[in-house]
Scaffold this active site. Structure first.
Site, mmCIF file in Angstrom:
data_model
loop_
_atom_site.group_PDB
_atom_site.id
_atom_site.type_symbol
_atom_site.label_atom_id
_atom_site.label_comp_id
_atom_site.label_asym_id
_atom_site.label_seq_id
_atom_site.Cartn_x
_atom_site.Cartn_y
_atom_site.Cartn_z
ATOM 1 N N SER A 13 1.011 -1.303 0.071
ATOM 2 C CA SER A 13 0.029 -0.149 0.025
ATOM 3 C C SER A 13 0.867 1.146 0.148
ATOM 4 O O SER A 13 2.115 1.132 -0.087
ATOM 5 C CB SER A 13 -1.064 0.030 1.230
ATOM 6 O OG SER A 13 -0.114 0.035 2.418
ATOM 7 N N LEU A 15 1.361 3.547 -2.340
ATOM 8 C CA LEU A 15 2.099 3.516 -3.551
ATOM 9 C C LEU A 15 1.724 4.823 -4.216
ATOM 10 O O LEU A 15 2.341 5.250 -5.427
ATOM 11 C CB LEU A 15 1.764 2.384 -4.601
ATOM 12 C CG LEU A 15 2.611 1.003 -4.184
ATOM 13 C CD1 LEU A 15 2.386 -0.005 -5.355
ATOM 14 C CD2 LEU A 15 4.064 1.310 -4.212
ATOM 15 N N LYS A 17 -1.155 5.724 -5.186
ATOM 16 C CA LYS A 17 -2.592 5.602 -6.341
ATOM 17 C C LYS A 17 -3.123 6.840 -6.649
ATOM 18 O O LYS A 17 -3.891 6.990 -7.476
ATOM 19 C CB LYS A 17 -3.440 4.315 -5.854
ATOM 20 C CG LYS A 17 -2.705 3.011 -6.017
ATOM 21 C CD LYS A 17 -3.915 2.086 -6.056
ATOM 22 C CE LYS A 17 -4.626 1.782 -4.698
ATOM 23 N NZ LYS A 17 -3.935 1.463 -3.742
ATOM 24 N N ASP A 71 -7.870 11.169 -0.527
ATOM 25 C CA ASP A 71 -7.466 11.152 -1.759
ATOM 26 C C ASP A 71 -8.345 12.047 -2.785
ATOM 27 O O ASP A 71 -8.131 12.595 -3.829
ATOM 28 C CB ASP A 71 -7.616 9.771 -2.639
ATOM 29 C CG ASP A 71 -6.287 8.924 -2.244
ATOM 30 O OD1 ASP A 71 -5.170 9.464 -2.129
ATOM 31 O OD2 ASP A 71 -6.517 7.712 -1.854
ATOM 32 N N ASP A 148 -6.166 -8.523 -0.953
ATOM 33 C CA ASP A 148 -6.758 -8.234 0.146
ATOM 34 C C ASP A 148 -8.161 -8.910 0.160
ATOM 35 O O ASP A 148 -8.972 -8.666 -1.179
ATOM 36 C CB ASP A 148 -7.074 -6.666 0.353
ATOM 37 C CG ASP A 148 -6.032 -5.961 0.503
ATOM 38 O OD1 ASP A 148 -4.717 -6.554 0.811
ATOM 39 O OD2 ASP A 148 -5.647 -4.642 0.318
ATOM 40 N N THR A 189 11.552 -7.183 -10.339
ATOM 41 C CA THR A 189 10.276 -7.380 -11.216
ATOM 42 C C THR A 189 9.266 -8.425 -10.536
ATOM 43 O O THR A 189 8.175 -8.267 -10.860
ATOM 44 C CB THR A 189 10.511 -7.454 -12.730
ATOM 45 O OG1 THR A 189 10.923 -8.702 -12.942
ATOM 46 C CG2 THR A 189 11.362 -6.370 -13.352
ATOM 47 N N GLN A 193 5.434 -8.915 -11.009
ATOM 48 C CA GLN A 193 4.690 -10.083 -11.820
ATOM 49 C C GLN A 193 3.801 -11.103 -10.993
ATOM 50 O O GLN A 193 2.487 -11.679 -11.412
ATOM 51 C CB GLN A 193 5.867 -11.424 -12.080
ATOM 52 C CG GLN A 193 6.817 -10.683 -13.055
ATOM 53 C CD GLN A 193 8.118 -11.976 -13.224
ATOM 54 O OE1 GLN A 193 7.883 -13.086 -13.147
ATOM 55 N NE2 GLN A 193 9.287 -11.345 -13.282
ATOM 56 N N CYS A 382 -10.478 26.294 12.728
ATOM 57 C CA CYS A 382 -11.512 25.344 13.327
ATOM 58 C C CYS A 382 -11.068 25.349 14.633
ATOM 59 O O CYS A 382 -11.326 26.327 15.500
ATOM 60 C CB CYS A 382 -11.571 24.213 12.546
ATOM 61 S SG CYS A 382 -13.141 23.190 12.802
ATOM 62 N N ARG A 463 -18.536 20.510 15.830
ATOM 63 C CA ARG A 463 -19.799 20.461 16.482
ATOM 64 C C ARG A 463 -19.827 21.818 17.088
ATOM 65 O O ARG A 463 -21.209 22.320 17.500
ATOM 66 C CB ARG A 463 -20.014 19.369 17.441
ATOM 67 C CG ARG A 463 -20.489 18.007 16.835
ATOM 68 C CD ARG A 463 -20.379 17.000 18.095
ATOM 69 N NE ARG A 463 -19.812 15.815 17.610
ATOM 70 C CZ ARG A 463 -20.681 15.134 16.753
ATOM 71 N NH1 ARG A 463 -21.640 15.343 16.242
ATOM 72 N NH2 ARG A 463 -20.034 13.938 16.010
ATOM 73 N N HIS A 508 -12.744 25.378 7.008
ATOM 74 C CA HIS A 508 -11.676 24.815 6.814
ATOM 75 C C HIS A 508 -11.062 25.240 5.349
ATOM 76 O O HIS A 508 -11.513 24.726 4.391
ATOM 77 C CB HIS A 508 -11.734 23.159 6.799
ATOM 78 C CG HIS A 508 -11.587 22.570 7.921
ATOM 79 N ND1 HIS A 508 -10.489 22.189 8.546
ATOM 80 C CD2 HIS A 508 -12.799 22.196 8.796
ATOM 81 C CE1 HIS A 508 -11.081 21.715 10.006
ATOM 82 N NE2 HIS A 508 -12.278 21.686 10.006
ATOM 83 N N GLU A 510 -8.230 25.018 3.881
ATOM 84 C CA GLU A 510 -7.390 24.221 3.226
ATOM 85 C C GLU A 510 -8.136 23.502 2.380
ATOM 86 O O GLU A 510 -7.314 23.203 1.269
ATOM 87 C CB GLU A 510 -6.589 23.657 4.387
ATOM 88 C CG GLU A 510 -7.422 22.439 5.137
ATOM 89 C CD GLU A 510 -8.069 22.975 6.162
ATOM 90 O OE1 GLU A 510 -8.600 23.965 6.260
ATOM 91 O OE2 GLU A 510 -8.474 21.869 7.119
#
Ligand code: GLN
Length: 532
Positions: A13, A15, A17, A71, A148, A189, A193, A382, A463, A508, A510
């Site tokens: 994980s 990587l 993506k 993401d 997984d 590699t 594979q 916040c 809240r 927020h 950002e």
């Protein structure tokens, strides 16, 4: 009809993506195509909103108030795609919907099963995102790693979708790791594979393999991967480590990824260019003329992803002001133990991000005091605004032990407290004040000077609120309420008189900053930090 790119991950994980998917989106947009992006998360939580940052990193919030995977933040920073709650699909959401339908009797007579009911629900959720919209390509990122158990229904759903869509309408891009073994002096590699092998067992053959690697690899390695993984040589794309994630779209373009996708999906589009991005974002990122150090005082600073959008927005502020950003990550509990001086002396700006719970609060309040007294540019976000209010009430207005009821239920001066409507709520998931709300700015104010408009929309996730009973006394002592939510008369922005730049917001900012379109508050904050 929209075409689909399914992005899967193999070997390990983390990587990137998400960055890869966002960069592919950017590449396609640069060719004049309209993209949509979806993240599928195989966990059983309905959304990440109830997860601890140690488990999940930042929770990203969309305009429509969805609490999503971080993401989606990358997708919004890299592309112009509009994201909503539908763009993050989790196993929890899928099961919730299927079980609700079962209880209503929608499947009457049938045994409800993973195939076809769960997989159909996944397929429909994916297809729904582009229904009735002008979208050329939908990029679907499947979280987790091939192999997984949790990810299987998602992979089965995309296998079926690929079959239904037919040739030219979908491709699979498999992101893998090609490790460099130092002692042997070579790249390997075999893990790639194996992971492609696992994918093919499920019935999916990758069309493109994106190889994350720290070393450039040879023609032979490329040929080997192509041969063993059953793809064309030019479909083996080295994704070499880069300094900034914002370089990735350009690296992909150079490796011919854009051209390849266009060919495989038979897309009609222009050649496009990333020169705008290169000239504005990358040039300034690589060769800035100035430098500035900003302290971020939080309690999850050891985690890289907990304040992801905050760090990115600061970097965007640097880009806009032609400055390299040095972020000093300060643990507020360290301040509690050793005082502020040791950590904050010499920094040009102090930022306190959002957060929940009591731990580290007093350290943050000390950091606010340091910024206020030493006239260091300050941006509170916040919880950062809430601690700024507490500090001001205690140390300037003489309201001894003022606090938020989040940290002390029966505090004598509850300057931050729950609204009546929040008091009734017991359930934790998706029950905060979430998503975009209007904020009216006062003129003149530092906030107005930054935004240059009176009405803005900003995203929320909290809240607790500023307690209006204390507005008068704080105002009398020099606090300015420069932004409010008109409908509920809620305080959204505060500032201080007699300070070069002390601004804090309940929302927020950002989440709305992009490398080529910095958020006004971050731009102004870095500007003063550089010039003060
Ligand atoms: N814990 C505070 C609240 O719930 C602040 C939340 C935040 O910073 N996102 O209001």
């Amino acid at each position: 009809m929209a075409k689909y790119i399914f992005v899967t991950g193999g070997v390990v994980s983390s990587l990137g993506k998400g960055i890869a998917s966002a960069s592919i989106g950017k590449l396609l947009e640069s060719r004049g195509l309209k993209v949509a992006l979806i993240k599928c998360d195989p966990y059983i939580n309905v959304d990440p909103g109830t997860m601890n940052p140690y488990q999940h990193g930042e929770v990203y919030v969309t305009d429509d108030g969805a609490e999503t995977d971080l993401d989606l933040g990358h997708y919004e920073r890299f592309t112009n795609a509009k994201l909503t709650k539908d763009n993050n699909i989790t196993t929890g959401k899928i099961y919730y919907s299927v079980i609700s339908k079962e209880r209503k009797g929608d499947y009457l007579g049938k045994t409800v099963q993973i195939i076809p009911h769960i997989t159909d629900e996944i397929k429909n959720s994916i297809k729904k995102v582009s229904y009735g919209k002008k979208v050329d390509v939908v990029i679907v990122e499947i979280g987790g790693t091939v192999g997984d158990i949790e990810g299987l229904p998602f992979l089965e759903a995309i296998r079926q979708l690929k079959l239904e869509l037919g040739r030219d309408y979908s491709i699979n891009i498999h992101v893998t790791l090609v490790p460099y073994i130092r002692s042997a002096g070579e790249i390997k590699t075999k893990p790639t594979q194996h992971s492609v092998g696992t994918l093919r067992e499920i019935g999916i053959s990758p069309d493109i393999i994106l190889c994350r690697t720290e070393k450039r690899f040879t023609k032979e390695a490329r040929e080997k991967i192509a041969l063993f993984c059953n793809v064309d040589k030019e479909a083996v794309i080295p994704a070499i480590d880069v300094k900034s994630v914002y370089e990735v779209p350009c690296v992909f373009r150079k490796e011919g990824l854009g051209r390849l996708i266009v060919r495989l999906l038979n897309l009609k589009c222009e050649e496009g260019t990333l020169s705008g991005w290169e000239n504005t974002v990358l040039k300034r990122l690589k060769l800035p003329s100035k430098e500035v150090q900003i302290a971020v005082v939080g309690k999850y600073i050891t985690l890289r992803d907990a304040y992801k959008s905050i760090y990115e927005a600061l970097i965007h502020g640097g880009i806009a002001n032609d400055a390299r950003l040095r972020i000093k990550k300060v643990d507020s509990e360290d301040i509690e133990k050793n005082g502020t001086q040791k950590y904050l002396e010499g920094v040009k700006g102090i930022l306190i991000p959002g957060g929940f719970g009591n731990r580290g609060i007093e350290g943050k309040i000390k950091a606010v005091e340091f910024a206020r007294e030493n006239k260091i540019p300050f941006l509170g976000i916040c919880l950062g605004m809430q601690t700024a209010v507490i500090e001001f009430a205690r140390n300037v207005c003489g309201l001894k032990h003022a606090n938020s009821t989040e940290f002390k239920q029966n505090t004598k001066y509850p300057v931050i407290s729950l609204l009546g409507e929040q008091k009734k709520i017991k359930a934790k998931g998706a029950t905060m004040r979430l998503g975009a709300y209007e904020c009216r700015l006062k003129k003149p104010s530092k906030a107005y000077s930054a935004y240059r408009r009176e009405k803005v929309y900003e995203r929320h996730r909290h809240r607790y609120e500023f307690n209006n009973n204390y507005r008068q006394i704080l105002e009398k002592n020099g606090m300015i309420f420069s932004g409010t939510y008109p409908k509920g008369n809620l305080v959204e922005l505060i500032e201080l008189k007699n300070h070069p730049w002390f601004v804090a917001c309940q929302f927020h900012p950002e989440f709305k900053s992009k490398p080529d379109k910095v958020h006004p508050l971050f731009c102004a904050f870095i500007h003063v930090a550089l010039n003060h």
